[in-house]
Design a protein around this motif. Structure first.
Motif, PDB file in Angstrom:
ATOM      1  N   ALA A  48      31.531  16.898  -8.592  1.00  0.00           N
ATOM      2  CA  ALA A  48      30.952  17.922  -7.727  1.00  0.00           C
ATOM      3  C   ALA A  48      30.510  17.356  -6.383  1.00  0.00           C
ATOM      4  O   ALA A  48      30.006  18.083  -5.546  1.00  0.00           O
ATOM      5  N   ARG A  49      30.715  16.080  -6.178  1.00  0.00           N
ATOM      6  CA  ARG A  49      30.264  15.444  -4.941  1.00  0.00           C
ATOM      7  C   ARG A  49      31.100  15.924  -3.767  1.00  0.00           C
ATOM      8  O   ARG A  49      32.316  15.938  -3.806  1.00  0.00           O
ATOM      9  N   GLN A  50      30.422  16.322  -2.701  1.00  0.00           N
ATOM     10  CA  GLN A  50      31.096  16.783  -1.490  1.00  0.00           C
ATOM     11  C   GLN A  50      31.299  15.653  -0.483  1.00  0.00           C
ATOM     12  O   GLN A  50      32.122  15.761   0.410  1.00  0.00           O
ATOM     13  N   ARG A  51      30.508  14.572  -0.633  1.00  0.00           N
ATOM     14  CA  ARG A  51      30.553  13.434   0.287  1.00  0.00           C
ATOM     15  C   ARG A  51      29.923  12.237  -0.420  1.00  0.00           C
ATOM     16  O   ARG A  51      29.225  12.415  -1.411  1.00  0.00           O
ATOM     17  N   ALA A 104      15.406  19.634  -4.788  1.00  0.00           N
ATOM     18  CA  ALA A 104      16.051  20.919  -4.516  1.00  0.00           C
ATOM     19  C   ALA A 104      16.887  20.826  -3.238  1.00  0.00           C
ATOM     20  O   ALA A 104      17.998  21.370  -3.184  1.00  0.00           O
ATOM     21  N   ARG A 105      16.367  20.161  -2.214  1.00  0.00           N
ATOM     22  CA  ARG A 105      17.128  20.003  -0.964  1.00  0.00           C
ATOM     23  C   ARG A 105      18.404  19.223  -1.202  1.00  0.00           C
ATOM     24  O   ARG A 105      19.477  19.590  -0.725  1.00  0.00           O
ATOM     25  N   LEU A 106      18.296  18.150  -1.972  1.00  0.00           N
ATOM     26  CA  LEU A 106      19.479  17.321  -2.240  1.00  0.00           C
ATOM     27  C   LEU A 106      20.503  18.042  -3.111  1.00  0.00           C
ATOM     28  O   LEU A 106      21.699  17.778  -3.007  1.00  0.00           O
ATOM     29  N   ALA A 107      20.045  18.954  -3.937  1.00  0.00           N
ATOM     30  CA  ALA A 107      20.948  19.684  -4.836  1.00  0.00           C
ATOM     31  C   ALA A 107      21.657  20.829  -4.140  1.00  0.00           C
ATOM     32  O   ALA A 107      22.653  21.345  -4.653  1.00  0.00           O
ATOM     33  N   ALA A 108      21.171  21.219  -2.984  1.00  0.00           N
ATOM     34  CA  ALA A 108      21.739  22.394  -2.280  1.00  0.00           C
ATOM     35  C   ALA A 108      23.097  22.054  -1.688  1.00  0.00           C
ATOM     36  O   ALA A 108      23.496  21.001  -1.419  1.00  0.00           O
TER      37      ALA A 108
END
Length: 74
Positions: free
Chosen positions: A13-16, A70-74
Motif C-alpha cells: 500500500a506504500r505510495q512512496r 493519523a496524519r501519516l496514515a492519510a
C-alpha cells in the motif's frame, strides 16, 4: 508472481518510500514493542526516552501521537 503473493508484500500500500523521520519513528515503535510495551502511555514514554521528538520538536503525548499516526496514515 502467484495470486497469493500479493498478500505477502509488506509495502503493497506504500505510495512512496518512507522519509528518514518515518523510518526513525517506525524503528522506535518497533523497539518499544520488542521491549514489551503494548499500551499507548508506555509507547509515548518510550518515544520520549528515545529522544525522537515530534515533527514540531515537542515531546510526545498521547494526543499528538494519535494525531501524527493519523496524519501519516492519510
Amino acid at each position: 508472481m502467484q495470486p497469493t503473493d500479493r498478500y505477502l508484500d509488506p509495502h503493497q500500500a506504500r505510495q512512496r518510500p518512507p522519509t528518514p523521520y518515518e523510518d526513525l519513528l517506525g524503528d522506535a515503535i518497533e523497539r518499544a514493542f520488542a521491549a514489551g510495551v503494548h499500551d499507548l502511555a508506555g509507547l509515548v514514554e518510550h518515544l520520549n526516552r528515545s529522544h525522537l521528538a515530534t515533527p514540531s520538536g515537542q515531546a510526545w503525548t498521547e494526543e499528538n501521537y494519535r494525531a501524527e499516526i493519523a496524519r501519516l496514515a492519510a
